[in-house]
Motif scaffolding. Structure first.
Motif, PDB file in Angstrom:
ATOM      1  N   PHE A  19    -112.913 -59.175  35.491  1.00  0.00           N
ATOM      2  CA  PHE A  19    -113.547 -60.416  35.940  1.00  0.00           C
ATOM      3  C   PHE A  19    -114.566 -60.135  37.036  1.00  0.00           C
ATOM      4  N   GLN A  20    -114.223 -59.226  37.956  1.00  0.00           N
ATOM      5  CA  GLN A  20    -115.199 -58.833  38.977  1.00  0.00           C
ATOM      6  C   GLN A  20    -116.442 -58.255  38.307  1.00  0.00           C
ATOM      7  N   ALA A  21    -116.228 -57.375  37.316  1.00  0.00           N
ATOM      8  CA  ALA A  21    -117.349 -56.754  36.613  1.00  0.00           C
ATOM      9  C   ALA A  21    -118.208 -57.798  35.914  1.00  0.00           C
ATOM     10  N   GLU A  22    -117.552 -58.750  35.276  1.00  0.00           N
ATOM     11  CA  GLU A  22    -118.264 -59.815  34.575  1.00  0.00           C
ATOM     12  C   GLU A  22    -119.114 -60.635  35.543  1.00  0.00           C
ATOM     13  N   CYS A  23    -118.559 -60.952  36.699  1.00  0.00           N
ATOM     14  CA  CYS A  23    -119.288 -61.776  37.668  1.00  0.00           C
ATOM     15  C   CYS A  23    -120.483 -61.030  38.246  1.00  0.00           C
ATOM     16  N   VAL A  24    -120.317 -59.751  38.575  1.00  0.00           N
ATOM     17  CA  VAL A  24    -121.442 -58.971  39.088  1.00  0.00           C
ATOM     18  C   VAL A  24    -122.535 -58.878  38.031  1.00  0.00           C
ATOM     19  N   ALA A  25    -122.149 -58.586  36.795  1.00  0.00           N
ATOM     20  CA  ALA A  25    -123.127 -58.460  35.712  1.00  0.00           C
ATOM     21  C   ALA A  25    -123.891 -59.769  35.497  1.00  0.00           C
ATOM     22  N   LYS A  26    -123.179 -60.882  35.486  1.00  0.00           N
ATOM     23  CA  LYS A  26    -123.832 -62.174  35.300  1.00  0.00           C
ATOM     24  C   LYS A  26    -124.767 -62.472  36.467  1.00  0.00           C
ATOM     25  N   GLY A  27    -124.349 -62.131  37.672  1.00  0.00           N
ATOM     26  CA  GLY A  27    -125.210 -62.344  38.830  1.00  0.00           C
ATOM     27  C   GLY A  27    -126.488 -61.531  38.745  1.00  0.00           C
ATOM     28  N   LEU A  28    -126.370 -60.278  38.339  1.00  0.00           N
ATOM     29  CA  LEU A  28    -127.554 -59.425  38.187  1.00  0.00           C
ATOM     30  C   LEU A  28    -128.486 -59.980  37.115  1.00  0.00           C
ATOM     31  N   ARG A  29    -127.913 -60.425  36.010  1.00  0.00           N
ATOM     32  CA  ARG A  29    -128.728 -61.006  34.945  1.00  0.00           C
ATOM     33  C   ARG A  29    -129.487 -62.229  35.442  1.00  0.00           C
ATOM     34  N   LYS A  30    -128.813 -63.077  36.224  1.00  0.00           N
ATOM     35  CA  LYS A  30    -129.456 -64.276  36.742  1.00  0.00           C
ATOM     36  C   LYS A  30    -130.616 -63.938  37.679  1.00  0.00           C
ATOM     37  N   MET A  31    -130.552 -62.748  38.315  1.00  0.00           N
ATOM     38  CA  MET A  31    -131.627 -62.314  39.205  1.00  0.00           C
ATOM     39  C   MET A  31    -132.667 -61.479  38.474  1.00  0.00           C
ATOM     40  N   GLY A  32    -132.543 -61.386  37.162  1.00  0.00           N
ATOM     41  CA  GLY A  32    -133.564 -60.724  36.373  1.00  0.00           C
ATOM     42  C   GLY A  32    -133.399 -59.230  36.188  1.00  0.00           C
ATOM     43  N   VAL A  33    -132.245 -58.684  36.520  1.00  0.00           N
ATOM     44  CA  VAL A  33    -132.021 -57.250  36.357  1.00  0.00           C
ATOM     45  C   VAL A  33    -131.676 -56.958  34.894  1.00  0.00           C
ATOM     46  N   GLU A  34    -132.449 -56.072  34.287  1.00  0.00           N
ATOM     47  CA  GLU A  34    -132.221 -55.717  32.887  1.00  0.00           C
ATOM     48  C   GLU A  34    -131.510 -54.389  32.730  1.00  0.00           C
ATOM     49  N   ARG A  35    -131.820 -53.419  33.602  1.00  0.00           N
ATOM     50  CA  ARG A  35    -131.164 -52.107  33.585  1.00  0.00           C
ATOM     51  C   ARG A  35    -130.939 -51.679  35.017  1.00  0.00           C
ATOM     52  N   CYS A  36    -129.855 -50.964  35.261  1.00  0.00           N
ATOM     53  CA  CYS A  36    -129.573 -50.573  36.642  1.00  0.00           C
ATOM     54  C   CYS A  36    -128.709 -49.315  36.687  1.00  0.00           C
ATOM     55  N   MET A  94    -114.045 -48.414  40.126  1.00  0.00           N
ATOM     56  CA  MET A  94    -113.273 -48.923  38.994  1.00  0.00           C
ATOM     57  C   MET A  94    -113.928 -50.165  38.383  1.00  0.00           C
ATOM     58  N   VAL A  95    -114.445 -51.040  39.239  1.00  0.00           N
ATOM     59  CA  VAL A  95    -115.191 -52.198  38.732  1.00  0.00           C
ATOM     60  C   VAL A  95    -116.456 -51.720  38.009  1.00  0.00           C
ATOM     61  N   GLY A  96    -117.101 -50.694  38.566  1.00  0.00           N
ATOM     62  CA  GLY A  96    -118.308 -50.155  37.951  1.00  0.00           C
ATOM     63  C   GLY A  96    -118.053 -49.589  36.564  1.00  0.00           C
ATOM     64  N   PHE A  97    -116.934 -48.881  36.391  1.00  0.00           N
ATOM     65  CA  PHE A  97    -116.607 -48.347  35.073  1.00  0.00           C
ATOM     66  C   PHE A  97    -116.386 -49.473  34.067  1.00  0.00           C
ATOM     67  N   LYS A  98    -115.794 -50.577  34.530  1.00  0.00           N
ATOM     68  CA  LYS A  98    -115.624 -51.727  33.643  1.00  0.00           C
ATOM     69  C   LYS A  98    -116.979 -52.326  33.262  1.00  0.00           C
ATOM     70  N   MET A  99    -117.898 -52.381  34.225  1.00  0.00           N
ATOM     71  CA  MET A  99    -119.235 -52.883  33.925  1.00  0.00           C
ATOM     72  C   MET A  99    -119.925 -51.994  32.898  1.00  0.00           C
TER      73      MET A  99
END
Length: 250
Positions: free
Chosen positions: A106-123, A133-138
Motif C-alpha cells: 500500500f505504501q508502494a502504491e501510494c508513492v507510485a500514484k503520487g509520482l504519477r500525479k506529479m508527472g513522473v514517468e520513469r525514475c 522494502m517499499v522500493g522493491f514492491k514499487m
C-alpha cells in the motif's frame, strides 16, 4: 524549553526552500494524503534550445525519520541536476490515511500514484531499510515507472525467518521494542545499533528525539506487524530493473 529538533526542522525546511526544494501535498485518493519534498524544475534560459527533462530520483526513507530528515544531504547534492522527490511514507511527516491497509504494498502504491500525479514517468529509486522494502514492491508492481533501484541496509522482504534471526541478534522480542522506543535509553540504543560508531550525545538530545520522532505509534506498530511475511508466502519477483543492493554491517 524549545526542542532542538523543532528548531533544526525549521532551519532545514528554510534551507531546502532556498535551493528550490519545496513540500508538495498530493491527494492520492480521498482520505489519503502524501507529502513530497520536490526540487523545482529550472527552466532552460537559452532560447530556441529544446528543454530536456531532468532524470527523476526518488528517495525512500527508513523507519526512524521522515523523507527530508533522512535524505537532506543527498537532496541538497542532487537537486540542481536531478528532479528529486523525497516522500514521507504514510504516518510519517506530513502523510496520513484513513485506510486500514498497513502493508508495504500500500505504501508502494501510494508513492507510485503520487509520482504519477506529479508527472513522473520513469525514475530511479533509492531506498534505506524500510524504504528499500517499499522500493522493491514499487519495482515489482510498477516496472514501467521504476527504471533502477538502489537499496541499502535492506532486504527484498522481511520474511519470518529473517525477522526472527535479526531480532535474536539485536536482542529484542519484537520490532516495535527496537524501532519505537518509549525511553531515553531506548532511543540511544536504537541510534547506536543503527549507525556505525555513533557519536556520544547527551541524554537531553535523546529526550528531544523521544518527544518529537515517534508520533502515530499505534499506526506504526501496525506497519511493522504488516511488514513481516511468512516464508511460504514469499517468492522473489522477476525484476526487469537494474538492482543494486548494498549491505552494510558493523
Amino acid at each position: 524549553m524549545v526542542s532542538i529538533f523543532s528548531v533544526y526542522k525549521f532551519i532545514l525546511h528554510g534551507i531546502m526552500k532556498l535551493v528550490g526544494v519545496r513540500p508538495q501535498t498530493v491527494e492520492i485518493e480521498p482520505g489519503t494524503i502524501m507529502n513530497f519534498w520536490v526540487s523545482s524544475h529550472i527552466p532552460n534560459k537559452i532560447e530556441n534550445t529544446p528543454k530536456k527533462s531532468k532524470p527523476a530520483v526518488v528517495f525512500l526513507h527508513g523507519f526512524a525519520m521522515d523523507g527530508i530528515f533522512t535524505w537532506q544531504l543527498q537532496v541538497l547534492s542532487l537537486a540542481k541536476n536531478y528532479a528529486v522527490y523525497a516522500p514521507d511514507f504514510l504516518f510519517f511527516g506530513g502523510s496520513i490515511t484513513d485506510k486500514l491497509d498497513r502493508s508495504p504494498e500500500f505504501q508502494a502504491e501510494c508513492v507510485a500514484k503520487g509520482l504519477r500525479k506529479m508527472g513522473v514517468e520513469r525514475c530511479t529509486l533509492v531506498g534505506l531499510s524500510y524504504g528499500g522494502m517499499v522500493g522493491f514492491k514499487m519495482a515489482e508492481l510498477y516496472p514501467n515507472l521504476v527504471e533502477y533501484i538502489v537499496a541499502t541496509c535492506s532486504v527484498l522482504a522481511l520474511t519470518r525467518s529473517i525477522s526472527d534471526a535479526s531480532l535474536e541478534r539485536l536482542g529484542f522480542k519484537c520490532w516495535p521494542d527496537y524501532l519505537l522506543p518509549d525511553s531515553v535509553k531506548g532511543v540511544r540504543n536504537m541510534f547506536e545499533i543503527a549507525a556505525y560508531k555513533f557519536p556520544h550525545l547527551p541524554d537531553w538530545i535523546y529526550k528531544d528525539c523521544l518527544e518529537v520522532m515517534f508520533g502515530n505509534r499505534k499506526e506504526k506498530e501496525e506497519l511493522l506487524e504488516a511488514l513481516v511475511v511468512d516464508d511460504k508466502n514469499f517468492a522473489i519477483a522477476d525484476f526487469p530493473q537494474v538492482v543494486v543492493l548494498e549491505l552494510v554491517s558493523k
